[in-house]
Enzyme design. Structure first.
Site, PDB file in Angstrom:
ATOM      1  N   ILE A  61      -4.518  12.351   9.872  1.00 33.02           N
ATOM      2  CA  ILE A  61      -3.174  12.760   9.478  1.00 33.02           C
ATOM      3  C   ILE A  61      -3.232  13.772   8.338  1.00 33.02           C
ATOM      4  O   ILE A  61      -3.945  13.580   7.343  1.00 33.02           O
ATOM      5  CB  ILE A  61      -2.327  11.539   9.078  1.00 33.02           C
ATOM      6  CG1 ILE A  61      -2.108  10.672  10.327  1.00 33.02           C
ATOM      7  CG2 ILE A  61      -0.990  11.974   8.480  1.00 33.02           C
ATOM      8  CD1 ILE A  61      -1.264   9.466  10.133  1.00 33.02           C
ATOM      9  N   LYS A 100     -10.332  -2.459  12.649  1.00 31.98           N
ATOM     10  CA  LYS A 100      -9.156  -2.037  13.424  1.00 31.98           C
ATOM     11  C   LYS A 100      -9.211  -2.643  14.843  1.00 31.98           C
ATOM     12  O   LYS A 100      -8.206  -3.079  15.392  1.00 31.98           O
ATOM     13  CB  LYS A 100      -9.071  -0.515  13.483  1.00 31.98           C
ATOM     14  CG  LYS A 100      -8.752   0.129  12.149  1.00 31.98           C
ATOM     15  CD  LYS A 100      -7.450  -0.419  11.548  1.00 31.98           C
ATOM     16  CE  LYS A 100      -7.107   0.215  10.222  1.00 31.98           C
ATOM     17  NZ  LYS A 100      -5.881  -0.388   9.611  1.00 31.98           N
ATOM     18  N   TYR A 113     -14.809   0.176   9.290  1.00 32.34           N
ATOM     19  CA  TYR A 113     -13.353   0.416   9.384  1.00 32.34           C
ATOM     20  C   TYR A 113     -12.901   0.268  10.840  1.00 32.34           C
ATOM     21  O   TYR A 113     -11.921  -0.420  11.128  1.00 32.34           O
ATOM     22  CB  TYR A 113     -13.083   1.819   8.865  1.00 32.34           C
ATOM     23  CG  TYR A 113     -11.687   2.345   9.050  1.00 32.34           C
ATOM     24  CD1 TYR A 113     -11.438   3.380   9.946  1.00 32.34           C
ATOM     25  CD2 TYR A 113     -10.622   1.844   8.312  1.00 32.34           C
ATOM     26  CE1 TYR A 113     -10.159   3.891  10.108  1.00 32.34           C
ATOM     27  CE2 TYR A 113      -9.352   2.354   8.460  1.00 32.34           C
ATOM     28  CZ  TYR A 113      -9.121   3.380   9.360  1.00 32.34           C
ATOM     29  OH  TYR A 113      -7.858   3.897   9.523  1.00 32.34           O
ATOM     30  N   GLY A 131      -0.405   4.918  -0.975  1.00 32.28           N
ATOM     31  CA  GLY A 131      -1.384   5.654  -0.161  1.00 32.28           C
ATOM     32  C   GLY A 131      -0.782   6.856   0.550  1.00 32.28           C
ATOM     33  O   GLY A 131       0.409   7.141   0.437  1.00 32.28           O
ATOM     34  N   GLN A 132      -1.639   7.556   1.326  1.00 31.78           N
ATOM     35  CA  GLN A 132      -1.214   8.805   1.964  1.00 31.78           C
ATOM     36  C   GLN A 132      -0.041   8.568   2.922  1.00 31.78           C
ATOM     37  O   GLN A 132       0.975   9.264   2.856  1.00 31.78           O
ATOM     38  CB  GLN A 132      -2.390   9.408   2.761  1.00 31.78           C
ATOM     39  CG  GLN A 132      -2.042  10.745   3.424  1.00 31.78           C
ATOM     40  CD  GLN A 132      -3.057  11.207   4.455  1.00 31.78           C
ATOM     41  OE1 GLN A 132      -3.944  10.460   4.879  1.00 31.78           O
ATOM     42  NE2 GLN A 132      -2.922  12.442   4.891  1.00 31.78           N
ATOM     43  N   GLY A 147       0.836  -1.202   0.000  1.00 31.68           N
ATOM     44  CA  GLY A 147       0.000   0.000   0.000  1.00 31.68           C
ATOM     45  C   GLY A 147       0.869   1.249   0.000  1.00 31.68           C
ATOM     46  O   GLY A 147       0.530   2.274   0.577  1.00 31.68           O
ATOM     47  N   ASP A 171       2.118  -1.755  -4.560  1.00 32.27           N
ATOM     48  CA  ASP A 171       0.694  -1.375  -4.514  1.00 32.27           C
ATOM     49  C   ASP A 171      -0.017  -2.113  -5.655  1.00 32.27           C
ATOM     50  O   ASP A 171       0.602  -2.905  -6.369  1.00 32.27           O
ATOM     51  CB  ASP A 171       0.540   0.158  -4.645  1.00 32.27           C
ATOM     52  CG  ASP A 171      -0.707   0.639  -3.890  1.00 32.27           C
ATOM     53  OD1 ASP A 171      -0.576   1.487  -2.990  1.00 32.27           O
ATOM     54  OD2 ASP A 171      -1.801   0.125  -4.190  1.00 32.27           O
TER      55      ASP A 171
HETATM   56  C1  VAH Z   1     -10.119   8.081   8.354  1.00 38.96           C
HETATM   57  N1  VAH Z   1      -7.936   9.129   8.063  1.00 38.96           N
HETATM   58  O1  VAH Z   1     -10.598   9.185   8.361  1.00 38.96           O
HETATM   59  C2  VAH Z   1      -8.611   7.938   8.560  1.00 38.96           C
HETATM   60  C3  VAH Z   1      -8.300   7.786  10.026  1.00 38.96           C
HETATM   61  C4  VAH Z   1      -8.744   8.627  12.346  1.00 38.96           C
HETATM   62  C5  VAH Z   1      -9.031   8.797  10.897  1.00 38.96           C
HETATM   63  O2  VAH Z   1      -8.531   6.502  10.452  1.00 38.96           O
HETATM   64  O3  VAH Z   1     -10.812   7.100   8.195  1.00 38.96           O
END
Ligand code: VAH
Length: 310
Positions: free
Chosen positions: A170, A144, A140, A9-10, A6, A32
């Site tokens: 970030i 995690k 998401y 990515g950012q 990856g 990637d």
């Molecule tokens: C998002 N940039 O917005 C990611 C991050 C805490 C935010 O996990 O999903």
């Protein structure tokens, strides 16, 4: 050698540049799904890897004698709500592939990013502690939270050296973020320069934990170079730099661009942001591997506008 999955990515792209600067271009393999980040392809080895395909990861590790993997491929919070099963499949399968390579001793060390998205609406919102109630309400966030459980399990059961950080939002200028709820804090700088105005998809008083990319990269490098016995948290470390609201970042921009105007049109991402903490307690990270952030909001604004104006 190091493999970054990856890398386009950012965070992945900036980790690649940083790790190549530290270890030498030839010792950091970027990968990637496609060659979309030309800068990475021109500055070192670049392989096409589908993070969901175990064989392609294994073959790459054998071909390049890889002993450390940074798994930076994931579907983030906003996109994950649009494609829940895709987010679950990618975020979980990629983690299992890398953990199982480490369990089989095919690699020695793993970095896997978690997020403040592991926290939910029942989590204490101010100075959220390292160990607390976590009932994430996004796909998401669920990936995690479960991913952290698996990292700790593989460390305790199979002695896998996997390390993780719960990244806040970030902010960076080199590569656009993709599909996050905190992306507003990057878009706003681009719009401030382009149009001198920005219509924000979060409401003005939505405080979220944030960090400049340079701090996030330094923290990641610091954690990965800490002696193994000092890494006492094997789920994922709370990490925080600053917290601010869209109103506050707009004020910071106005100090540099007085005519900048912000408006607010909250969308579905407002509910995601409302489920997350507004500030994080990162005492353990500061104590165990002397983490300290450098950038405050005005410092971020100056650096972003300087680099985006070039
Ligand atoms: C998002 N940039 O917005 C990611 C991050 C805490 C935010 O996990 O999903």
């Amino acid at each position: 050698k190091i493999l970054i999955i990856g890398a386009g990515g950012q965070i992945g792209s900036e980790l690649t540049y940083k790790l190549r600067a530290i270890h030498g271009d030839e010792n950091v393999i970027a990968s990637d799904l496609n060659y979309n980040n030309v800068g990475l392809v021109n500055s070192g080895t670049f392989e096409i890897i589908d993070a969901m395909d175990y064989a392609s990861i294994k073959i790459c590790c054998e071909k390049h004698n890889v002993d450390t993997i940074y798994l930076m491929a994931a579907i983030l919070s906003a996109t994950g709500e649009k494609y829940p099963m895709k987010a679950w499949d990618l975020n979980m399968q990629s983690l299992f592939h890398v953990l199982n390579l480490a369990k089989a001793k095919a690699i020695k060390k793993v970095f896997w990013p978690s997020s403040i998205a592991v926290f939910g609406p029942t989590t204490p919102r101010e100075d959220t502690p390292q160990h607390t109630v976590m009932e994430p309400t996004t796909v998401y966030g669920i990936t995690k939270q479960v991913g952290e459980r698996w990292c700790q399990y593989y460390h305790e059961k199979y002695n896998v050296d996997v390390r993780s950080i719960r990244y806040p939002g970030i902010i960076s200028w080199k590569t656009l973020p993709g599909g996050g709820t905190t992306d507003y804090a990057v878009e706003i700088y681009h719009e401030a320069l382009k149009a001198k105005k920005y219509d924000c998809f979060l409401s003005e008083n939505t405080a979220l934990p944030m960090m400049y990319m340079d701090d996030a990269i330094d923290a990641t490098v610091s954690l990965m170079s800490t002696k193994e016995e000092n890494v006492q948290i094997r789920s994922s470390y709370n990490l925080s730099g600053i917290s601010f609201t869209p109103k506050q970042i707009a004020e910071s921009i106005k100090k540099q661009i007085p005519e900048f105007e912000i408006s607010y049109t909250p969308d579905f991402r407002q509910q995601i942001a409302d489920s997350w903490p507004s500030s994080i307690d990162d005492t353990e990270a500061r104590a165990q591997w002397n983490w300290k952030h450098q950038y405050n909001l005005d410092g971020i604004t100056k650096d972003m506008l300087k680099n985006l104006s070039k």
